[in-house]
Design a protein around this motif. Structure first.
Motif, PDB file in Angstrom:
ATOM      1  N   GLU A  65      -3.539 -11.770   6.122  1.00 18.02           N
ATOM      2  CA  GLU A  65      -2.153 -11.354   6.324  1.00 18.02           C
ATOM      3  C   GLU A  65      -1.963  -9.877   6.015  1.00 18.02           C
ATOM      4  OE1 GLU A  65       0.315 -13.990   4.037  1.00 18.02           O
ATOM      5  OE2 GLU A  65      -0.136 -15.693   5.329  1.00 18.02           O
ATOM      6  N   ALA A  66      -2.053  -9.523   4.734  1.00 13.65           N
ATOM      7  CA  ALA A  66      -1.803  -8.157   4.272  1.00 13.65           C
ATOM      8  C   ALA A  66      -2.437  -8.018   2.891  1.00 13.65           C
ATOM      9  CB  ALA A  66      -0.309  -7.887   4.195  1.00 13.65           C
ATOM     10  N   PRO A  67      -2.730  -6.790   2.486  1.00 21.12           N
ATOM     11  CA  PRO A  67      -3.330  -6.613   1.158  1.00 21.12           C
ATOM     12  C   PRO A  67      -2.338  -6.914   0.037  1.00 21.12           C
ATOM     13  CG  PRO A  67      -2.875  -4.484   2.165  1.00 21.12           C
ATOM     14  CD  PRO A  67      -2.576  -5.525   3.199  1.00 21.12           C
ATOM     15  N   GLY A  68      -2.885  -7.324  -1.085  1.00 21.53           N
ATOM     16  CA  GLY A  68      -2.106  -7.499  -2.303  1.00 21.53           C
ATOM     17  C   GLY A  68      -2.378  -6.341  -3.252  1.00 21.53           C
ATOM     18  N   LYS A  69      -1.887  -6.454  -4.461  1.00 21.56           N
ATOM     19  CA  LYS A  69      -2.020  -5.377  -5.447  1.00 21.56           C
ATOM     20  C   LYS A  69      -3.483  -5.022  -5.709  1.00 21.56           C
ATOM     21  CE  LYS A  69      -0.944  -4.153 -10.191  1.00 21.56           C
ATOM     22  NZ  LYS A  69      -0.482  -4.609 -11.497  1.00 21.56           N
ATOM     23  N   THR A  70      -4.312  -6.020  -5.979  1.00 24.12           N
ATOM     24  CA  THR A  70      -5.724  -5.767  -6.292  1.00 24.12           C
ATOM     25  C   THR A  70      -6.441  -5.145  -5.103  1.00 24.12           C
ATOM     26  OG1 THR A  70      -5.671  -7.679  -7.761  1.00 24.12           O
ATOM     27  CG2 THR A  70      -7.828  -6.817  -7.204  1.00 24.12           C
ATOM     28  N   GLU A 125       9.182   0.379  -0.622  1.00 23.33           N
ATOM     29  CA  GLU A 125       9.158  -0.999  -0.136  1.00 23.33           C
ATOM     30  C   GLU A 125       7.755  -1.469   0.223  1.00 23.33           C
ATOM     31  OE1 GLU A 125      11.909  -1.187   3.088  1.00 23.33           O
ATOM     32  OE2 GLU A 125      13.629  -0.799   1.813  1.00 23.33           O
ATOM     33  N   ILE A 126       6.810  -0.540   0.215  1.00 19.16           N
ATOM     34  CA  ILE A 126       5.424  -0.917   0.472  1.00 19.16           C
ATOM     35  C   ILE A 126       4.578  -0.432  -0.693  1.00 19.16           C
ATOM     36  CG2 ILE A 126       5.656  -0.955   2.979  1.00 19.16           C
ATOM     37  CD1 ILE A 126       4.315   1.786   3.064  1.00 19.16           C
ATOM     38  N   PHE A 170      -1.580  -3.621   7.468  1.00 17.66           N
ATOM     39  CA  PHE A 170      -2.507  -2.836   6.662  1.00 17.66           C
ATOM     40  C   PHE A 170      -1.882  -2.248   5.402  1.00 17.66           C
ATOM     41  CE2 PHE A 170      -4.688  -3.541  10.469  1.00 17.66           C
ATOM     42  CZ  PHE A 170      -6.025  -3.235  10.314  1.00 17.66           C
ATOM     43  N   PHE A 171      -0.586  -2.476   5.183  1.00 16.91           N
ATOM     44  CA  PHE A 171      -0.002  -2.061   3.908  1.00 16.91           C
ATOM     45  C   PHE A 171       0.475  -3.281   3.144  1.00 16.91           C
ATOM     46  CE2 PHE A 171       3.727  -1.357   6.797  1.00 16.91           C
ATOM     47  CZ  PHE A 171       4.598  -2.283   6.245  1.00 16.91           C
ATOM     48  N   ARG A 172       0.659  -3.108   1.849  1.00 26.53           N
ATOM     49  CA  ARG A 172       1.079  -4.203   0.981  1.00 26.53           C
ATOM     50  C   ARG A 172       2.591  -4.384   1.050  1.00 26.53           C
ATOM     51  NH1 ARG A 172       1.626  -4.285  -5.546  1.00 26.53           N
ATOM     52  NH2 ARG A 172       2.146  -6.483  -5.739  1.00 26.53           N
ATOM     53  N   PRO A 173       3.064  -5.475   1.667  1.00 26.80           N
ATOM     54  CA  PRO A 173       4.505  -5.744   1.654  1.00 26.80           C
ATOM     55  C   PRO A 173       4.902  -6.272   0.275  1.00 26.80           C
ATOM     56  CG  PRO A 173       3.364  -7.015   3.363  1.00 26.80           C
ATOM     57  CD  PRO A 173       2.339  -6.448   2.452  1.00 26.80           C
ATOM     58  N   ILE A 174       5.888  -5.669  -0.317  1.00 26.87           N
ATOM     59  CA  ILE A 174       6.294  -6.075  -1.658  1.00 26.87           C
ATOM     60  C   ILE A 174       7.775  -6.434  -1.689  1.00 26.87           C
ATOM     61  CG2 ILE A 174       4.528  -4.709  -2.841  1.00 26.87           C
ATOM     62  CD1 ILE A 174       6.690  -2.589  -3.377  1.00 26.87           C
ATOM     63  N   LYS A 175       8.126  -7.182  -2.708  1.00 20.20           N
ATOM     64  CA  LYS A 175       9.538  -7.442  -2.967  1.00 20.20           C
ATOM     65  C   LYS A 175       9.791  -7.105  -4.426  1.00 20.20           C
ATOM     66  CE  LYS A 175       8.695 -12.400  -3.583  1.00 20.20           C
ATOM     67  NZ  LYS A 175       8.995 -13.739  -3.122  1.00 20.20           N
ATOM     68  N   LYS A 176      10.949  -6.531  -4.655  1.00 18.89           N
ATOM     69  CA  LYS A 176      11.341  -6.170  -6.015  1.00 18.89           C
ATOM     70  C   LYS A 176      12.423  -7.120  -6.480  1.00 18.89           C
ATOM     71  CE  LYS A 176      10.462  -1.227  -5.666  1.00 18.89           C
ATOM     72  NZ  LYS A 176      11.064   0.102  -5.823  1.00 18.89           N
ATOM     73  N   LYS A 177      12.328  -7.484  -7.736  1.00 21.72           N
ATOM     74  CA  LYS A 177      13.320  -8.368  -8.321  1.00 21.72           C
ATOM     75  C   LYS A 177      13.738  -7.778  -9.661  1.00 21.72           C
ATOM     76  CE  LYS A 177      14.056 -13.175  -9.615  1.00 21.72           C
ATOM     77  NZ  LYS A 177      13.459 -14.501  -9.735  1.00 21.72           N
TER      78      LYS A 177
END
Length: 192
Positions: free
Chosen positions: A36-41, A16-17, A78-85
């Protein structure tokens, strides 16, 4: 700089992160930007604000006579919050999402310690997430482009829209207001 990071594995599934990073820039430093929080890059390169929003950010830094090596940049999470679809074909896509309050709270002590170590004269919040974390305001729309004093932190706070907002809001008037906030920041920096 060593920062204590709470064990997030107890509460969050690693799927999830999407990786984590810490702040970047000199310590101590007079100017601290908090996103806010880091992204993929950002996770791939291990630095905050290096993706598309980072390019926008650096362009505006240069506009007011600053360079990245003269400021400190960090995040509230400090971690990348992600959502999966899952698409109709079963393909999974992963994208960024804003961090939840509980995720921001995981790093509350870490950010407070970083602020203490950096000891900035001014903290610029980029977007609603750091704004809510470091002030009593609930929306960037009510306070952007103005200098406030946080008595708890004993620091000046200057709220601004997140640089990625220019990607999503194509209204020419918004771009003008965004640029005006940077010019107001330039003036605010002369007073601290």
């Amino acid at each position: 700089m060593k920062l204590k990071i709470k064990n997030i594995s107890e509460n969050y599934n690693p799927e999830e992160i999407g990786g984590w990073i810490t702040g970047d820039g000199p310590v101590p430093c007079d100017i601290l930007f908090v996103g806010e929080a880091p992204g993929k890059t950002e996770v791939e390169q291990g630095k905050p604000f290096v993706g598309m929003a980072g390019e926008t950010f650096e362009g505006y830094l240069n506009l007011i006579g600053l360079s990245r090596d003269k400021v400190r940049i960090t995040n509230t999470c400090f971690f990348r919050p992600i959502k999966k679809k899952v698409g109709k074909t079963g393909k999974i896509s992963i994208s960024n999402r804003p961090p939840k309050t509980s995720e921001v709270n995981l790093f509350k002590e870490v950010l407070d310690e970083e602020i203490s170590l950096v000891n900035p004269k001014i903290i610029i919040t980029l977007g609603n997430v750091p704004l809510k974390r470091l002030t009593e305001f609930q929306s960037i729309g009510e306070c952007h482009g103005k200098l406030f004093f946080n008595e708890t932190l004993n620091k000046n706070i200057f709220p601004m829209y997140h640089p990625s907002s220019l990607t999503y809001n194509r209204d020419p008037n918004f771009k003008i207001a965004y640029e005006e906030d940077w010019l107001k920041l330039k003036e605010a920096l002369k007073t601290i």
